[in-house]
Motif scaffolding. Structure first.
Motif, PDB file in Angstrom:
ATOM      1  N   ALA A  43       0.826  -1.204   0.000  1.00 44.64           N
ATOM      2  CA  ALA A  43       0.000   0.000   0.000  1.00 44.64           C
ATOM      3  C   ALA A  43       0.865   1.260   0.000  1.00 44.64           C
ATOM      4  CB  ALA A  43      -0.935   0.000   1.209  1.00 44.64           C
ATOM      5  N   VAL A  44       1.921   1.266   0.808  1.00 46.84           N
ATOM      6  CA  VAL A  44       2.798   2.438   0.909  1.00 46.84           C
ATOM      7  C   VAL A  44       3.452   2.730  -0.437  1.00 46.84           C
ATOM      8  CG1 VAL A  44       4.932   3.310   1.931  1.00 46.84           C
ATOM      9  CG2 VAL A  44       3.223   2.195   3.386  1.00 46.84           C
ATOM     10  N   GLU A  62       2.654   1.529  -3.453  1.00 45.74           N
ATOM     11  CA  GLU A  62       1.696   1.765  -4.530  1.00 45.74           C
ATOM     12  C   GLU A  62       1.341   3.251  -4.590  1.00 45.74           C
ATOM     13  OE1 GLU A  62      -0.863   1.049  -7.728  1.00 45.74           O
ATOM     14  OE2 GLU A  62       0.696  -0.210  -6.841  1.00 45.74           O
ATOM     15  N   VAL A  63       1.105   3.844  -3.429  1.00 36.59           N
ATOM     16  CA  VAL A  63       0.818   5.283  -3.375  1.00 36.59           C
ATOM     17  C   VAL A  63       2.046   6.084  -3.783  1.00 36.59           C
ATOM     18  CG1 VAL A  63       0.229   7.202  -1.845  1.00 36.59           C
ATOM     19  CG2 VAL A  63      -0.978   5.013  -1.624  1.00 36.59           C
ATOM     20  N   ALA A  64       3.217   5.702  -3.271  1.00 36.25           N
ATOM     21  CA  ALA A  64       4.446   6.445  -3.566  1.00 36.25           C
ATOM     22  C   ALA A  64       4.769   6.414  -5.057  1.00 36.25           C
ATOM     23  CB  ALA A  64       5.607   5.862  -2.758  1.00 36.25           C
ATOM     24  N   TYR A  65       4.653   5.248  -5.681  1.00 34.64           N
ATOM     25  CA  TYR A  65       4.953   5.148  -7.112  1.00 34.64           C
ATOM     26  C   TYR A  65       3.916   5.891  -7.953  1.00 34.64           C
ATOM     27  CZ  TYR A  65       8.957   2.012  -7.074  1.00 34.64           C
ATOM     28  OH  TYR A  65      10.216   1.492  -6.926  1.00 34.64           O
ATOM     29  N   THR A  66       2.681   5.898  -7.510  1.00 33.82           N
ATOM     30  CA  THR A  66       1.659   6.649  -8.250  1.00 33.82           C
ATOM     31  C   THR A  66       1.971   8.136  -8.228  1.00 33.82           C
ATOM     32  OG1 THR A  66      -0.025   4.990  -7.722  1.00 33.82           O
ATOM     33  CG2 THR A  66      -0.795   7.155  -8.424  1.00 33.82           C
ATOM     34  N   LEU A  67       2.310   8.657  -7.052  1.00 30.91           N
ATOM     35  CA  LEU A  67       2.644  10.078  -6.937  1.00 30.91           C
ATOM     36  C   LEU A  67       3.918  10.405  -7.717  1.00 30.91           C
ATOM     37  CD1 LEU A  67       1.853  10.672  -3.143  1.00 30.91           C
ATOM     38  CD2 LEU A  67       0.420  11.208  -5.132  1.00 30.91           C
ATOM     39  N   ILE A  92      -4.888   6.915  -7.748  1.00 33.77           N
ATOM     40  CA  ILE A  92      -4.318   6.007  -6.765  1.00 33.77           C
ATOM     41  C   ILE A  92      -5.284   4.839  -6.581  1.00 33.77           C
ATOM     42  CG2 ILE A  92      -3.653   5.724  -4.347  1.00 33.77           C
ATOM     43  CD1 ILE A  92      -2.786   8.618  -4.328  1.00 33.77           C
ATOM     44  N   SER A  93      -4.813   3.653  -6.870  1.00 35.70           N
ATOM     45  CA  SER A  93      -5.654   2.463  -6.765  1.00 35.70           C
ATOM     46  C   SER A  93      -4.836   1.334  -6.175  1.00 35.70           C
ATOM     47  CB  SER A  93      -6.199   2.040  -8.134  1.00 35.70           C
ATOM     48  OG  SER A  93      -6.847   0.787  -8.051  1.00 35.70           O
ATOM     49  N   LEU A  94      -5.326   0.752  -5.093  1.00 39.16           N
ATOM     50  CA  LEU A  94      -4.617  -0.357  -4.470  1.00 39.16           C
ATOM     51  C   LEU A  94      -4.925  -1.681  -5.152  1.00 39.16           C
ATOM     52  CD1 LEU A  94      -4.945   0.559  -0.683  1.00 39.16           C
ATOM     53  CD2 LEU A  94      -3.109   1.106  -2.289  1.00 39.16           C
ATOM     54  N   THR A 110       5.285  -3.085  -7.741  1.00 40.70           N
ATOM     55  CA  THR A 110       4.476  -3.551  -6.618  1.00 40.70           C
ATOM     56  C   THR A 110       3.684  -4.816  -6.922  1.00 40.70           C
ATOM     57  OG1 THR A 110       2.699  -2.031  -7.276  1.00 40.70           O
ATOM     58  CG2 THR A 110       4.279  -1.240  -5.630  1.00 40.70           C
TER      59      THR A 110
END
Length: 369
Positions: free
Chosen positions: A111-112, A114-119, A132-134, A141
């Motif tokens: 989760a951490v 996934e958000v970081a790579y999206t941003l 942002i999608s988990l 990831t």
């Protein structure tokens, strides 16, 4: 990478010596189980191949040699991690403590990052509107998502009579299913599943087989022949089959071709995994401790790889010459080694394993040569 992401302790390939317990305030104190240097060495060398593969990706166009090396590496480097992940999952049971470790060691980092790579992807303008999608793993990831699913199913594979043929059947059917969407990278989860199940079936003695002198003698010729075949196949084969991320239809092949390629790539990859493991030293080396940090290196190096493209590091003409390609490879290896170092693990521990308690200090275990 895989063993760091999975909390099961390493299993040594040599029998442990019995030692009397040490008293502590009148209570016997349990010693930490020593890590196996062979598996840590294997993880470190395999994670270097991951770094090299990502470094070679922008250099494939116009270089048949780089493309052949890229194809060879992708034929076995992720299968190595899937096999080792399966090996470390042999004792997994769906009990609260182990499920909790699975959540803190795999789901939370997923989760951490996934958000970081999206941003980060938004910032580099590669996909500024990406939500942002988990459920849709981005970049690296996918392996954490796959690891979570595989490990949860580990008890099931220990119950069935023919686990590996069944897992191969699942992978073969996945190649026939273009309707499988990107949720949790399910196509990769299913197509890489046989390697994980193979790892579940392995015992310490199987690793001893690939460390015999005969296996070591054959390993380099096998890898050399594989490189020659890869060089020949560059213009004749779509190496996307080794990514295990698409169905036969998505790879512009007839449906019947998918199951055959699933079997063919599995056989090819298993031989190369065995040859790779035969080349891995079994003794403790200067890089053994870096093998314990492959999860950190795996998750962090993606930012460096994406930044290299964003800042135009590959735009210089000399980079596409032999000296440039060698330089890029050496830099990738050096960066990955730094990211696997214990100091970097400590700094980024809150991201790679945010909810896990700090490990108690312990004396380094003595490992057999």
């Amino acid at each position: 990478m895989s063993a760091d992401a999975t909390p099961a302790p390493a299993v040594t390939l040599a029998p442990e010596r019995r030692r009397p317990p040490l008293p502590s305030a009148g209570v016997a104190e349990r010693r930490a189980e020593p890590r196996d240097p062979f598996l840590d060495n294997a993880k470190y060398l395999a994670i270097l191949l991951v770094a090299a593969g990502h470094a070679w990706e922008p250099l494939r166009e116009g270089s048949r040699t780089v493309t052949a090396l890229y194809m060879l590496v992708y034929a076995f480097h992720m299968p190595v991690f899937a096999v080792i992940s399966g090996y470390f999952s042999r004792g997994f049971e769906a009990e609260p403590r182990k499920v909790g470790r699975l959540l803190t060691g795999v789901v939370v980092p997923y989760a951490v990052f996934e958000v970081a790579y999206t941003l980060f992807t938004r910032w580099t303008s590669q996909d500024p509107d990406r939500p942002i999608s988990l459920l849709d793993p981005l970049y690296l990831t996918w392996f954490l998502a796959a690891l979570f699913v595989w490990r949860l199913t580990a008890p099931i594979w220990r119950l069935v009579r023919w686990p590996l043929p069944l897992a191969l059947g699942v992978a073969m059917l996945a190649t026939l299913s273009p309707s499988i969407d990107s949720d949790l990278g399910l196509q990769r989860v299913l197509q890489f599943l046989p390697y994980f199940v193979l790892g579940l079936q392995l015992k310490p003695g199987h690793f001893l087989l690939v460390r015999r002198r005969e296996a070591r003698t054959l390993a380099l010729p096998v890898l050399g022949c594989a490189l020659v075949v890869a060089y020949w196949a560059v213009s004749r084969m779509d190496y996307g089959w080794f990514f295990h991320s698409e169905s036969a239809q998505e790879l512009s092949a007839p449906a019947w071709y998918g199951p055959l390629m699933a079997l063919a790539t599995f056989g090819c990859s298993v031989v190369l995994v065995a040859a790779f493991l035969a080349c891995v030293p079994g003794r403790r080396t200067w890089f053994t401790m870096l093998g314990a940090g492959t999860l950190s290196g795996f998750l962090l190096h993606g930012f460096v790889a994406q930044a290299a493209k964003y800042f135009g590091w590959y735009d210089h003409a000399w980079i596409r010459q032999p000296v440039g390609e060698i330089t890029v490879t050496l830099i990738a290896v050096a960066v990955m080694s730094v990211l696997c170092a214990p100091a970097v693990q400590r700094v980024f521990r809150r991201g790679t394993e945010p909810l896990a308690p700090p490990a108690p200090a312990a004396r380094p275990a003595r490992c057999p040569n």
